[in-house]
Design a protein around this motif. Structure first.
Motif, PDB file in Angstrom:
ATOM      1  N   HIS A  22       0.857  -1.185   0.000  1.00  0.00           N
ATOM      2  CA  HIS A  22       0.000   0.000   0.000  1.00  0.00           C
ATOM      3  C   HIS A  22       0.889   1.230   0.000  1.00  0.00           C
ATOM      4  O   HIS A  22       1.931   1.261   0.650  1.00  0.00           O
ATOM      5  N   LYS A  23       0.463   2.259  -0.715  1.00  0.00           N
ATOM      6  CA  LYS A  23       1.165   3.539  -0.671  1.00  0.00           C
ATOM      7  C   LYS A  23       0.130   4.657  -0.614  1.00  0.00           C
ATOM      8  O   LYS A  23      -0.657   4.835  -1.556  1.00  0.00           O
ATOM      9  N   THR A  24       0.138   5.383   0.486  1.00  0.00           N
ATOM     10  CA  THR A  24      -0.754   6.522   0.654  1.00  0.00           C
ATOM     11  C   THR A  24       0.087   7.768   0.877  1.00  0.00           C
ATOM     12  O   THR A  24       0.954   7.798   1.754  1.00  0.00           O
ATOM     13  N   GLN A  30      -4.461   7.514  -2.045  1.00  0.00           N
ATOM     14  CA  GLN A  30      -3.953   6.144  -2.017  1.00  0.00           C
ATOM     15  C   GLN A  30      -3.522   5.743  -3.424  1.00  0.00           C
ATOM     16  O   GLN A  30      -4.345   5.460  -4.289  1.00  0.00           O
ATOM     17  N   LYS A  33      -2.868  -0.004  -3.825  1.00  0.00           N
ATOM     18  CA  LYS A  33      -3.824  -0.669  -2.935  1.00  0.00           C
ATOM     19  C   LYS A  33      -3.595  -2.182  -2.964  1.00  0.00           C
ATOM     20  O   LYS A  33      -3.907  -2.845  -3.953  1.00  0.00           O
ATOM     21  N   THR A  69       3.738   2.517   2.465  1.00  0.00           N
ATOM     22  CA  THR A  69       2.959   2.756   3.677  1.00  0.00           C
ATOM     23  C   THR A  69       2.842   1.467   4.482  1.00  0.00           C
ATOM     24  O   THR A  69       2.940   1.460   5.708  1.00  0.00           O
TER      25      THR A  69
END
Length: 322
Positions: A22-24, A30, A33, A69
């Motif tokens: 995940h990268k927010t 975001q 996902k 994240t």
């Protein structure tokens, strides 16, 4: 072409393993996902997706340019966060943007890039890379004097200078001339034959269709499909049989309703669409039924979905289901 760093062996041949990524970004956007992906050693993997889908973010996170994240990434057996130096040394990156030291020479820039990864000087390798990329006669030129296409070649040379096991090509054909595209894809094939794993993003879908072993499609930060290219095209491809009629047909007879037929507005072309992987296509029965209805045809031609057709249909299906 790769010798360092020594990678941890993977029993299933995986050289890049991404789990629950995940990268927010600050502000709550975001970008990735729950991405799960295994890349096999020595394959060419094409990552496709519309603009803003997360392709560059995924590459940047794998290459350690931005921290995930959550989730894990292992490159050549090394954790990209906890074993950053070893993991990053296994990776070469050719970014989209043309950025390099404008005041250095081509030779110095590529050689310095090798040294950044702790590799001992290897002039013979640098010479080979520059010759492979048609840069040898520019080796003493400063970067600032080169054309955009030549600067792109320098970025590729820099990415290869430390003999990476995994090579990322982020939109490598964007804005380059035909000669460079040919040189680049020839070199990519040579690298793959030598065991280097290639991961590329491209808007030239015909390149992915020609080069890739597997295809991944990403949309809104989610991988919506990962499949062998031939399997993807067989399972999701469509075939069409177009029949040219000598006389206009007013409408498709009810007796032919079991076949998905479409009639051109001028009534002169009858098209039958079916799945590419369908064993019983029904073509023989269709032609017999046409004859029974007194419908003749003067010509027929068949066509099959391209990878671009499949990509567009996948993205549109996801949009419709969103």
């Amino acid at each position: 072409m790769s010798s360092l760093p020594a990678s941890a062996p993977s029993p299933d041949g995986t050289i890049l393993a991404i789990r629950g990524l995940h990268k927010t970004y600050p502000g709550g956007f975001q970008a990735l996902k729950n991405v799960n992906l295994d890349i096999r050693r020595g394959e060419i993997f094409a990552l496709l997706g519309p603009n803003g889908a997360g392709k560059t973010t995924l590459i940047g996170t794998v290459c350690g340019l931005t921290l995930p994240t959550s989730g894990t990434i292992h490159a050549a057996g090394f954790d990209i966060v906890h074993d950053y130096r070893q993991a990053r040394a296994a990776i070469g990156l050719v970014p989209q943007e043309l950025h390099t030291d404008a005041f250095e020479t081509v030779w110095a820039t590529v050689s310095f890039s090798r040294g950044l990864f702790g590799q001992a000087p290897k002039p013979a390798l640098i010479e080979k890379i520059l010759k492979d990329l048609s840069l040898w006669d520019k080796k003493d030129n400063k970067i600032m004097t080169l054309s955009g296409g030549m600067k792109r070649r320098v970025l590729i040379a820099k990415a290869l200078s430390h003999e990476p096991q995994i090579l990322f090509l982020d939109e490598p054909s964007a804005g380059v001339d035909v000669e460079l595209r040919h040189d680049m894809w020839r070199l990519v094939r040579e690298l793959r034959e030598a065991g280097t794993t290639i991961i590329l993003t491209t808007h030239y879908i015909e390149e992915a269709e020609d080069m890739a072993d597997r295809i991944g499609v990403i949309r809104k930060g989610e991988l919506i499909v990962v499949e062998d290219k031939t399997t993807l095209m067989r399972q999701l491809g469509r075939k069409e049989l177009a029949l040219s009629l000598p006389q206009p047909l007013a409408a498709v007879p009810d007796a032919l309703s079991r076949w998905p037929l479409t009639l051109a507005p001028d009534g002169l072309t009858l098209t039958y669409t079916f799945d590419a992987h369908q064993e019983d296509t029904g073509i023989a029965e269709l032609l017999a039924a046409l004859g029974a209805q007194g419908i003749a045809f003067k010509d027929l031609r068949s066509s099959e979905s391209s990878l671009e057709d499949i990509f567009v249909s996948l993205v549109h299906e996801q949009k419709a289901g969103a």
